[in-house]
Design an enzyme around this catalytic site. Structure first.
Site, PDB file in Angstrom:
ATOM      1  N   ASP A  23       0.753  -1.058   0.206  1.00  0.00           N
ATOM      2  CA  ASP A  23      -0.084   0.074   0.150  1.00  0.00           C
ATOM      3  C   ASP A  23       0.789   1.324  -0.072  1.00  0.00           C
ATOM      4  O   ASP A  23       2.157   1.089   0.192  1.00  0.00           O
ATOM      5  CB  ASP A  23      -0.935  -0.071   1.340  1.00  0.00           C
ATOM      6  CG  ASP A  23      -1.790   1.174   1.409  1.00  0.00           C
ATOM      7  OD1 ASP A  23      -2.282   1.641   0.532  1.00  0.00           O
ATOM      8  OD2 ASP A  23      -1.513   1.922   2.452  1.00  0.00           O
ATOM      9  N   ASP A  25      -0.112   5.210   0.977  1.00  0.00           N
ATOM     10  CA  ASP A  25      -0.164   6.011   2.025  1.00  0.00           C
ATOM     11  C   ASP A  25      -0.260   5.592   3.282  1.00  0.00           C
ATOM     12  O   ASP A  25      -1.131   4.775   3.626  1.00  0.00           O
ATOM     13  CB  ASP A  25      -1.598   6.940   1.710  1.00  0.00           C
ATOM     14  CG  ASP A  25      -1.442   7.715   0.450  1.00  0.00           C
ATOM     15  OD1 ASP A  25      -0.634   8.714   0.369  1.00  0.00           O
ATOM     16  OD2 ASP A  25      -2.066   7.648  -0.453  1.00  0.00           O
TER      17      ASP A  25
END
Length: 226
Positions: A23, A25
């Site tokens: 991922d 952020d």
């Protein structure tokens, strides 16, 4: 690393993973405060409260998906328009720092020949900008952004698409996520080992979402890639 209970019917990947799915952020870059500032400005402009509970609805998800599926003061508005209004209010004068261990994890995967995929709810322009401090988006073999799927996290399609494009069995992959919605997405896609990174949510919240294990950042990931 603190181990959580494996998801039902699923066991953590044994040995070195065949792919590393990351991922963006909150997992690779410490960008949540930047995005939160945009949300705070937009909610204040609308005259709506923006507290921790509301913030948690949006963390790790596409904002327009939340507007479409979760009731709130935004109900009845145009999800796409509201999303673009928020993007326009996100500070543009600073870039996020890398989460500790992020660069080392990417470099270790590259050195070991382990395919890399970025699976993010963000758009491609932000991903390209945010990853500048980590050597650039080109270090990833596959990039799956909000624009590549019809429904974002917690739907598993992003992780499923990443594994399909890499040509690997999801059960042999390792994913790292900082938000429960992302953990749910990775688990639902059949990812063999899902590590929750506690930069945004607690160990308990991520384990309850299905994370097999948790880490405070990414400094422990390179050891899993040897």
């Amino acid at each position: 690393m603190s181990s959580g209970d494996p998801a039902a019917g699923q066991q953590p990947t044994a040995g070195r993973p065949h792919a590393l799915l990351l991922d963006l952020d909150g997992t690779l870059v410490d960008s949540e405060p930047i995005h939160r500032a945009g949300f705070e400005r937009w909610f204040a402009h609308r005259g709506w409260a923006f507290d921790r509970e509301v913030a948690s609805l949006f963390t790790g998800r596409r904002a327009d998906d939340v507007f479409r599926t979760v009731e709130g003061p935004w109900s009845g508005g145009d999800p796409t328009q509201m999303f673009h209004e928020i993007v326009a209010m996100v500070p543009r004068d600073r870039l996020p720092d890398a989460v500790p261990g992020a660069v080392a994890s990417i470099e270790r995967a590259l050195a070991a020949g382990i395919p890399l995929a970025l699976v993010t709810s963000a758009g491609g322009r932000w991903a390209d900008k945010a990853l500048a401090a980590l050597g650039g988006i080109d270090r990833f073999d596959v990039v799956v952004t909000r624009d590549d799927v019809s429904v974002g996290k917690p739907d598993p399609s992003g992780y499923a698409l990443a594994c399909e494009r890499l040509g690997v069995d999801a059960g042999c992959a390792l994913a790292c996520e900082d938000a429960p919605q992302g953990v749910v997405a990775a688990v639902a896609a059949g990812v063999g080992t899902v590590v929750g990174v506690t930069t945004s949510f607690s160990d308990q919240v991520l384990r309850e979402a299905g994370a097999h294990a948790t880490l405070p950042d990414l400094t422990g990931i390179p050891a899993l890639l040897r």
